[in-house]
Design a protein around this motif. Structure first.
Motif, PDB file in Angstrom:
ATOM      1  N   ALA A 125       6.804   2.532  -4.847  1.00 23.31           N
ATOM      2  CA  ALA A 125       7.900   2.913  -4.615  1.00 23.31           C
ATOM      3  C   ALA A 125       7.791   3.823  -3.076  1.00 23.31           C
ATOM      4  O   ALA A 125       6.358   4.512  -3.175  1.00 23.31           O
ATOM      5  N   SER A 126       8.661   4.012  -2.203  1.00 22.74           N
ATOM      6  CA  SER A 126       8.597   4.891  -1.192  1.00 22.74           C
ATOM      7  C   SER A 126       9.767   5.580  -1.302  1.00 22.74           C
ATOM      8  O   SER A 126      10.696   4.996  -1.953  1.00 22.74           O
ATOM      9  N   VAL A 151      14.928   6.281  -3.764  1.00 24.34           N
ATOM     10  CA  VAL A 151      13.881   5.420  -4.121  1.00 24.34           C
ATOM     11  C   VAL A 151      13.715   4.046  -3.612  1.00 24.34           C
ATOM     12  O   VAL A 151      14.840   3.233  -3.586  1.00 24.34           O
ATOM     13  N   ILE A 152      12.845   3.667  -2.860  1.00 23.14           N
ATOM     14  CA  ILE A 152      12.938   2.380  -2.206  1.00 23.14           C
ATOM     15  C   ILE A 152      11.919   1.698  -3.094  1.00 23.14           C
ATOM     16  O   ILE A 152      10.534   1.957  -3.018  1.00 23.14           O
ATOM     17  N   ASP A 153      12.139   0.473  -3.578  1.00 20.65           N
ATOM     18  CA  ASP A 153      11.167  -0.339  -4.108  1.00 20.65           C
ATOM     19  C   ASP A 153      10.409  -1.313  -2.963  1.00 20.65           C
ATOM     20  O   ASP A 153      11.223  -1.977  -2.264  1.00 20.65           O
ATOM     21  N   THR A 154       9.288  -1.021  -2.796  1.00 18.44           N
ATOM     22  CA  THR A 154       8.555  -1.486  -1.577  1.00 18.44           C
ATOM     23  C   THR A 154       8.210  -3.058  -1.776  1.00 18.44           C
ATOM     24  O   THR A 154       7.723  -3.582  -0.697  1.00 18.44           O
ATOM     25  N   HIS A 196      -4.802   5.456  -0.009  1.00 27.60           N
ATOM     26  CA  HIS A 196      -5.050   4.161  -0.494  1.00 27.60           C
ATOM     27  C   HIS A 196      -3.952   3.253  -0.181  1.00 27.60           C
ATOM     28  O   HIS A 196      -2.756   3.773   0.296  1.00 27.60           O
ATOM     29  N   LEU A 197      -4.078   1.839   0.223  1.00 26.59           N
ATOM     30  CA  LEU A 197      -3.212   1.116   0.929  1.00 26.59           C
ATOM     31  C   LEU A 197      -2.011   0.929   0.235  1.00 26.59           C
ATOM     32  O   LEU A 197      -0.942   0.204   1.046  1.00 26.59           O
ATOM     33  N   ASP A 198      -1.737   0.792  -0.885  1.00 29.41           N
ATOM     34  CA  ASP A 198      -0.515   0.870  -1.745  1.00 29.41           C
ATOM     35  C   ASP A 198       0.419   2.126  -1.563  1.00 29.41           C
ATOM     36  O   ASP A 198       1.600   1.678  -1.615  1.00 29.41           O
ATOM     37  N   HIS A 199      -0.306   2.884  -0.899  1.00 28.41           N
ATOM     38  CA  HIS A 199       0.791   4.329  -0.544  1.00 28.41           C
ATOM     39  C   HIS A 199       0.893   4.482   0.970  1.00 28.41           C
ATOM     40  O   HIS A 199       1.792   4.659   1.462  1.00 28.41           O
ATOM     41  N   ALA A 200      -0.079   4.021   1.904  1.00 28.81           N
ATOM     42  CA  ALA A 200      -0.019   4.644   3.248  1.00 28.81           C
ATOM     43  C   ALA A 200      -0.508   3.218   4.210  1.00 28.81           C
ATOM     44  O   ALA A 200      -0.701   3.232   5.327  1.00 28.81           O
ATOM     45  N   GLY A 201      -0.670   1.927   3.552  1.00 25.04           N
ATOM     46  CA  GLY A 201      -1.072   0.704   4.312  1.00 25.04           C
ATOM     47  C   GLY A 201      -0.104   0.380   5.421  1.00 25.04           C
ATOM     48  O   GLY A 201      -0.387  -0.192   6.384  1.00 25.04           O
ATOM     49  N   GLY A 202       1.240   0.860   5.241  1.00 23.77           N
ATOM     50  CA  GLY A 202       2.004   0.563   6.180  1.00 23.77           C
ATOM     51  C   GLY A 202       2.451   1.671   7.328  1.00 23.77           C
ATOM     52  O   GLY A 202       3.367   1.362   8.184  1.00 23.77           O
ATOM     53  N   THR A 249       4.666   7.282  -7.235  1.00 23.60           N
ATOM     54  CA  THR A 249       4.935   6.058  -6.666  1.00 23.60           C
ATOM     55  C   THR A 249       5.008   5.128  -7.444  1.00 23.60           C
ATOM     56  O   THR A 249       5.488   3.913  -6.935  1.00 23.60           O
ATOM     57  N   HIS A 250       4.155   4.891  -8.528  1.00 22.65           N
ATOM     58  CA  HIS A 250       4.257   3.873  -9.465  1.00 22.65           C
ATOM     59  C   HIS A 250       4.859   4.277 -10.868  1.00 22.65           C
ATOM     60  O   HIS A 250       4.311   4.816 -11.727  1.00 22.65           O
ATOM     61  N   TYR A 251       6.131   4.462 -11.253  1.00 21.35           N
ATOM     62  CA  TYR A 251       7.195   4.213 -10.471  1.00 21.35           C
ATOM     63  C   TYR A 251       8.473   5.011 -10.559  1.00 21.35           C
ATOM     64  O   TYR A 251       9.124   4.836 -11.549  1.00 21.35           O
ATOM     65  N   GLY A 252       8.999   5.849  -9.564  1.00 22.89           N
ATOM     66  CA  GLY A 252      10.145   6.275  -9.652  1.00 22.89           C
ATOM     67  C   GLY A 252      10.152   7.674 -10.183  1.00 22.89           C
ATOM     68  O   GLY A 252       9.035   8.020 -10.723  1.00 22.89           O
TER      69      GLY A 252
END
Length: 319
Positions: free
Chosen positions: A29-30, A17-20, A76-82, A231-234
């Motif tokens: 999370a990613s 689990v990565i805290d973005t 949605h950008l908090d999931h896929a913006g990067g 994703t929100h969270y863990g």
């Protein structure tokens, strides 16, 4: 591999689990999944999260060329913006996305415009930066029930509308769990207590559809997962209890929407009603948390959920 890291938490079955770093700690999370020396990311956070994802890869002893897949639960950008920026760093990776979301990650102009309408120009720049597209030839689209054989691991994709029409959830046979994006709602670790985790549906604009969401969640529960990777969270366990609670709360917020549909200031009424629902549940859980602390943690969700309920109420053919 070092045991402790400020934003990487090893879980089990090769899942990390990565805290973005988006919004606040332990909010977004990613997931880095490692299988036989290869890697995949599920959801990426924003552009600002990409250095953390690459650091996580190095932390587990892998390099960018070891990543085979970047999987977006939805766009949605908090999931896929990067996604676009991350893909530029991963020479062999392919992007996996729901077919309704493909065009938005190949050319994110419309996606960015929609988010800008919700958040405003200044917040878009601060929170997300410049969202980059992905070359179409590097994109794989899914269909309901599609399986992806990856080493000794199999991933299966289920079409799960309700939060968004471009949403799929990913069943991981190794962990007996689903990567749920936002379909199974939100579960913040600050609200964990003696009774375990707490989950709440998210109705973020603009495609909340309660009937479809209920069906999607029931379909996930029918698979008898041992845990859900939110994703929100863990990760959360005790899935049958959380699933039943999710569905009860979904009914409550739908009833709230219908009750205040004709209110003079409907948005304010929705926010007040959501606050009352959430605070009632926090109090029942007996947490050492004041009402104001709870409202502060949930402020963004209360605002966005009220907006999403408003969009749903304004649809001409709502049942």
């Amino acid at each position: 591999m070092p045991a402790d890291h400020p934003f990487i938490q090893p879980h089990r079955d090769g899942i990390h689990v990565i805290d973005t770093g988006f919004h606040r700690p332990r909010f977004d999370a990613s997931y880095l999944v490692v299988e036989s020396g290869r890697a995949a990311f599920v959801d990426t956070g924003t552009n600002h999260s990409v250095p953390r994802l690459l650091a996580a890869l190095e932390h587990v002893g892998l390099r960018p060329e070891h990543v085979d897949w970047v999987i977006a639960t939805h766009v949605h950008l908090d999931h896929a913006g990067g996604v676009g920026l991350l893909m530029r760093q991963l020479p062999r990776a392919r992007l996996v996305v729901h077919p309704r979301g493909e065009r938005h990650l190949v050319d994110p102009c419309q996606l960015v415009a929609g988010a800008r309408a919700v958040y405003g120009e200044a917040e878009m720049e601060r929170a997300y930066g410049q969202v980059l597209g992905v070359p179409r030839e590097r994109v794989v689209t899914t269909h309901d029930g599609m399986t992806l054989a990856w080493g000794a691991r199999t991933l299966r994709f289920l079409d799960t509308p309700g939060h968004a029409r471009h949403h799929h959830c990913i069943w991981d046979d190794r962990s007996r769990g689903f990567f749920t994006g936002d379909t199974f709602g939100l579960s913040y670790r600050e609200f964990d207590g003696p009774r375990g985790a707490w989950v709440l549906p998210t109705t973020t604009p603009v495609q909340f559809e309660p009937e479809a969401l209920r069906e999607s969640v029931q379909r996930l529960l029918a698979g008898e997962p041992q845990r859900m990777y939110l994703t929100h969270y863990g990760p959360v366990g005790d899935v049958p209890r959380l699933g039943a609670h999710f569905l009860r709360q979904l009914d409550a917020i739908v009833a709230l929407g219908r009750a205040v549909e004709g209110a003079t200031d409907r948005h304010a009424a929705l926010k007040e009603g959501l606050s009352d629902i959430y605070l009632g549940e926090v109090r029942e859980r007996g947490l050492a948390m004041s009402d104001q602390q709870a409202l502060d943690l949930l402020a963004m969700d209360i605002e966005l959920n009220a907006q999403g309920l408003g969009v749903w109420l304004d649809r001409p053919k709502r049942h």
